[in-house]
Design an enzyme around this catalytic site. Structure first.
Site, PDB file in Angstrom:
ATOM      1  N   GLY A 104      13.350  -6.667  -3.628  1.00  0.00           N
ATOM      2  CA  GLY A 104      12.407  -5.667  -3.128  1.00  0.00           C
ATOM      3  C   GLY A 104      12.865  -4.271  -3.520  1.00  0.00           C
ATOM      4  O   GLY A 104      13.985  -4.083  -4.008  1.00  0.00           O
ATOM      5  N   GLN A 106      13.869  -1.805  -1.833  1.00  0.00           N
ATOM      6  CA  GLN A 106      15.125  -1.376  -1.196  1.00  0.00           C
ATOM      7  C   GLN A 106      16.100  -2.555  -1.106  1.00  0.00           C
ATOM      8  O   GLN A 106      16.775  -2.747  -0.097  1.00  0.00           O
ATOM      9  CB  GLN A 106      14.835  -0.825   0.203  1.00  0.00           C
ATOM     10  CG  GLN A 106      14.341   0.615   0.199  1.00  0.00           C
ATOM     11  CD  GLN A 106      15.435   1.603  -0.254  1.00  0.00           C
ATOM     12  OE1 GLN A 106      16.628   1.348  -0.111  1.00  0.00           O
ATOM     13  NE2 GLN A 106      15.024   2.732  -0.806  1.00  0.00           N
ATOM     14  N   SER A 107      16.167  -3.341  -2.157  1.00  0.00           N
ATOM     15  CA  SER A 107      17.014  -4.544  -2.118  1.00  0.00           C
ATOM     16  C   SER A 107      18.504  -4.198  -2.044  1.00  0.00           C
ATOM     17  O   SER A 107      19.039  -3.502  -2.915  1.00  0.00           O
ATOM     18  CB  SER A 107      16.743  -5.362  -3.383  1.00  0.00           C
ATOM     19  OG  SER A 107      17.750  -6.330  -3.564  1.00  0.00           O
ATOM     20  N   ASN A 108      19.174  -4.716  -1.001  1.00  0.00           N
ATOM     21  CA  ASN A 108      20.635  -4.572  -0.904  1.00  0.00           C
ATOM     22  C   ASN A 108      21.305  -5.379  -2.012  1.00  0.00           C
ATOM     23  O   ASN A 108      22.328  -4.996  -2.561  1.00  0.00           O
ATOM     24  CB  ASN A 108      21.138  -5.101   0.444  1.00  0.00           C
ATOM     25  CG  ASN A 108      20.554  -4.334   1.601  1.00  0.00           C
ATOM     26  OD1 ASN A 108      20.716  -3.127   1.691  1.00  0.00           O
ATOM     27  ND2 ASN A 108      19.843  -5.018   2.496  1.00  0.00           N
ATOM     28  N   CYS A 110      20.165  -6.037  -5.019  1.00  0.00           N
ATOM     29  CA  CYS A 110      20.097  -5.366  -6.330  1.00  0.00           C
ATOM     30  C   CYS A 110      21.121  -4.236  -6.390  1.00  0.00           C
ATOM     31  O   CYS A 110      21.814  -4.069  -7.396  1.00  0.00           O
ATOM     32  CB  CYS A 110      18.688  -4.841  -6.585  1.00  0.00           C
ATOM     33  SG  CYS A 110      17.520  -6.164  -6.960  1.00  0.00           S
TER      34      CYS A 110
END
Ligand SMILES: Cc1ncc(COP(=O)(O)O)c(C=O)c1O
Length: 421
Positions: A104, A106-108, A110
């Site tokens: 997403g 705000q992917s942690n 990524c």
């Protein structure tokens, strides 16, 4: 003593209790990326004014936090780095020169993947799912520089955007593979390493087999002073299933469900494992965990794996308004929790999961939890709070007042001034 470099892989030794039970041990070992072991903290529940924590106190429930939010600095912290130790060791052994992953906006996952990739000399390529994909492309909006995206950009990730619809149509694995193909075809990289959503596969999930061994060793040390101590419940958030697979398989094996056990489990009942799903459905997670268990080479007939998973863990529906959306009650819980304990939870995973567990699951049958020890495995994600700044502003203004100091006596009579002149 010598200082380790993050890209020095070293062999992974499966814990004794898992030997012969998980047969696809990652052959390329692991890297030193995480600060391990993460501490376990007992959380203060004797706190007036916090309804949910006071309730735990009333039921004589002790709550412990396994601080996987502290696995690393702000770039690496959270649960993903445990998986990345194995995934990136695999990438380096295969002589890859880039990493492609997906999540997403705000992917942690990524953000941690991008930072860890840079640490070991690989180029990060991130596919971010965002409803703003077209607006960002048309330059009517910017992806911005907030929370996880700020760190994605600080390590120079190449970012690709797609909408949720496109993500759904192609599927995350296909999107990752297509970007890998594109990088090869365009001669940008020779060999990109694909990592599926959340790093949740049969390699990454060994990070949580390792995590369970770490927890069991901590319990063993604790039991030397308090032999009667045991955990009754372990609770955590699940999003792509890898953490849940590692923890629930690990705990089942460490408590001797298939044979050998960890010494800390002797004479103790296995804790109940509660995975709180922040998206999808419980059935989706049971099936995903079973697939991951098979990839890890669990020593069971294929037809028995799903049943083994279902016996190991209960998945609760904890997604509330949906993935990434928060209710006022969830946000209130997060702010009241940090006010009472000093610990930051995030709105998408840890805060939502703990809120759901304490207010819904536990309250369905509170007597079943009386006098128990609950361990909440805090998987991190605090950067996700940045996105909720606007929703939290009113609460935070009243929780945390800001007052001007007046040392010259020039603001006499004005409101909201502390006169130190
Ligand atoms: C902070 C945080 N907690 C929990 C999870 C869920 O872990 P998993 O994807 O392994 O289910 C994630 C996944 O992104 C996360 O970022």
């Amino acid at each position: 003593m010598s200082f380790q470099s993050p890209d020095d892989a070293y062999p992974y030794q499966l814990p004794k209790w898992a030997e012969g039970k998980l047969t696809n041990v990652p052959p390329h070992g692991r890297l030193h990326l995480a600060n391990l072991p993460t501490p376990i903290h007992k959380v203060r529940t004797a706190t007036s004014g916090n309804k949910i924590l006071s309730r735990l106190n009333e039921l004589n429930i002790s709550i412990y936090f396994k601080r996987d939010d502290a696995t690393g600095g702000v770039e690496l912290g959270g649960n993903k780095v445990r998986k990345l130790e194995f995934l990136l060791a695999d990438a380096l052994a295969k002589e890859c020169d880039a990493v492609v992953t997906i999540g997403g906006e705000q992917s942690n996952h990524c953000r941690a993947t991008a930072a860890a990739s840079r640490m070991v000399g690989l180029s990060p390529h991130l596919i971010l799912r965002t409803q703003r994909a077209d607006a960002v492309h048309d330059q009517t909006e910017s992806l911005g520089f907030t929370g996880n995206v700020l760190f994605d950009r600080m390590v120079g990730s190449t970012i690709y955007t797609c909408t949720a619809g496109e993500y759904g149509r192609l599927g995350s694995n296909k999107l990752v593979q297509e970007v890998c193909n594109y990088l090869i075809k365009s001669k940008t990289h020779n060999q990109p390493y694909p990592i599926g959503v959340g790093g949740s596969n049969g390699v990454g999930s060994f990070g949580y087999i390792n995590g369970v061994d770490e927890l069991m060793n901590q319990l063993q040390s604790f039991q030397e002073a308090s032999p009667d101590f045991g955990l009754d419940h372990i609770v955590f958030a699940t999003g792509s299933g890898g953490t849940a697979a590692g923890i629930s398989l690990g705990i089942s094996l460490a408590y001797g469900k298939l044979g050998n056990a960890h010494p800390a489990s002797r004479g103790k009942d296995m804790p109940n494992i509660h995975a709180c799903g922040v998206c999808d459905t419980p059935d989706y997670f049971y099936n995903t965990m079973a697939d991951i268990a098979k990839e890890m080479g669990i020593a069971l007939e294929e037809s028995k794996v799903l049943e083994f998973v279902r016996d190991s863990v209960t998945v609760h529906q904890g997604k509330g308004k949906g993935y990434g959306f928060s209710t006022n009650e969830e946000l209130d819980f997060i702010t009241q929790f940090s006010l009472s304990t000093g610990i930051a939870l995030d709105p998408v995973y840890s805060g939502k999961a703990l809120y759901h567990f304490l207010t819904n699951v536990l309250e369905e049958d509170p007597e079943a939890y009386r006098n128990s020890n609950i361990l909440f495995w805090h998987t991190g994600g605090a950067l996700g709070i940045y996105e909720k700044g606007n929703d939290l502003s009113q609460t935070l203004e009243s929780m945390s007042p800001v007052t001007r100091i007046d040392i010259y006596g020039k603001k006499a009579g004005e409101s909201n001034v502390v006169d130190l002149s």
